[in-house]
Design a protein around this motif. Structure first.
Motif, mmCIF file in Angstrom:
data_model
loop_
_atom_site.group_PDB
_atom_site.id
_atom_site.type_symbol
_atom_site.label_atom_id
_atom_site.label_comp_id
_atom_site.label_asym_id
_atom_site.label_seq_id
_atom_site.Cartn_x
_atom_site.Cartn_y
_atom_site.Cartn_z
ATOM 1 N N ASP A 153 0.831 -1.201 0.000
ATOM 2 C CA ASP A 153 0.000 0.000 0.000
ATOM 3 C C ASP A 153 0.871 1.258 0.000
ATOM 4 N N THR A 154 1.906 1.262 0.829
ATOM 5 C CA THR A 154 2.828 2.407 0.861
ATOM 6 C C THR A 154 3.507 2.583 -0.480
ATOM 7 N N LEU A 155 4.010 1.483 -1.046
ATOM 8 C CA LEU A 155 4.710 1.558 -2.322
ATOM 9 C C LEU A 155 3.786 2.007 -3.439
ATOM 10 N N TYR A 156 2.618 1.407 -3.548
ATOM 11 C CA TYR A 156 1.701 1.778 -4.624
ATOM 12 C C TYR A 156 1.255 3.234 -4.489
ATOM 13 N N THR A 209 -5.124 -7.982 -4.513
ATOM 14 C CA THR A 209 -6.050 -7.219 -3.677
ATOM 15 C C THR A 209 -5.568 -5.793 -3.468
ATOM 16 N N GLU A 210 -4.273 -5.620 -3.223
ATOM 17 C CA GLU A 210 -3.738 -4.275 -3.000
ATOM 18 C C GLU A 210 -3.746 -3.453 -4.284
ATOM 19 N N ALA A 211 -3.388 -4.055 -5.401
ATOM 20 C CA ALA A 211 -3.361 -3.318 -6.670
ATOM 21 C C ALA A 211 -4.754 -2.837 -7.063
ATOM 22 N N ALA A 212 -5.770 -3.618 -6.708
ATOM 23 C CA ALA A 212 -7.140 -3.271 -7.079
ATOM 24 C C ALA A 212 -7.644 -2.012 -6.383
#
Length: 271
Positions: A153-156, A209-212
């Motif tokens: 989440d931080t990276l994206y 899930t995080e990318a979505a």
């Protein structure tokens, strides 16, 4: 993922897969207005695909990796490859995001496996037997489910902030083994192979899930692209344990990059 098996091995190598082949340019390049930056770990840099650029040093960036193949085929306005073998979410943050800007229009990334210690898992599976393998995979799955989401989440979020106009293509990890062919395949036990595949599934689920959660991010499930070409298949696009160069173990061959990761990336670009 990082160079595998840093510690000394005194075990018999498992059956290797087909050798990597040289990949050509794939036809005439066509013009693209994209400003493309490649990020991520060894699955992005192309470890296992050969033809590493001398300028990339220990990052092992291969001209057979999908970012270079896409650059060759599309001639984008600009191409920056910051992917590096051994990268984690934190090292992507600290050393790869400098290539991003408001003019960046396309980003690719595969990362997360090193955050959960996948190379150590594979060492345990090869050196310690089935019980230790299953335990190591279980621990990695717990870390993937509990700790990795916040890191991603931080990276994206930072990728989105640094490249607000970019379409980001996130590609996952393949399952390593064709379990249907496991009975005729030397090396690890069926239960170990099943656990390892399950670990890849868990990792991909977390990444997806995080990318979505992010607009202009596309997640591409790479697993189907390797179907029929996993370890234990007669035409595998993944290296098994490679005694002569352990860094290439459990990475895509040049064919795996060209015939799996490259079309997967193209599919993500088109979304």
């Amino acid at each position: 993922m990082p160079t595998f098996f840093r510690r000394s091995l005194s075990v018999v190598a498992t059956t290797g897969t087909a050798a990597a082949i040289a990949i050509g340019g794939g036809g005439a390049a066509h013009a693209s207005s994209a400003s493309y930056v490649a990020l991520g770990d060894s699955y992005s840099s192309g470890v296992g695909a050969g033809s590493y650029t001398s300028s990339s040093g220990s990052c092992d960036r291969s001209t057979n990796a999908y970012p270079y193949l896409w650059d060759s085929a599309n001639a984008p306005t600009s191409f920056t490859d910051n992917a590096c073998s051994g990268a984690t979410t934190s090292t992507v943050e600290s050393s790869q995001l400098s290539g991003l800007s408001s003019s960046t229009t396309l980003v690719s990334i595969t990362v997360g496996g090193n955050d959960v210690g996948f190379s150590t898992v594979m060492e345990d599976c090869i050196l310690e037997g089935t019980s230790a393998c299953e335990s190591a995979v279980s621990s990695a799955e717990t870390e993937a489910e509990n700790d990795l989401p916040a890191k991603l989440d931080t990276l994206y979020s930072d990728i989105k902030a640094d490249a607000p106009n970019a379409h980001v293509v996130v590609i996952g990890y393949p399952e390593f083994y064709d379990l249907a062919e496991s009975g005729t395949c030397a090396g690890l036990s069926y239960d170990s192979r099943s656990a390892i595949n399950g670990g890849a599934d868990t990792l991909d689920s977390v990444i997806s899930t995080e990318a979505a959660k992010y607009s202009d991010f596309s997640y591409v499930d790479i697993r189907s692209y390797f179907s029929g070409h996993e370890i234990c298949d007669s035409s595998a696009w993944l290296h098994s344990f490679v005694l002569t160069d352990t860094s290439e173990s459990y990475h895509p061959t040049a064919t795996g990059q060209a015939d799996a990761y490259y079309p997967a990336f193209e599919a993500g670009v088109a979304e």
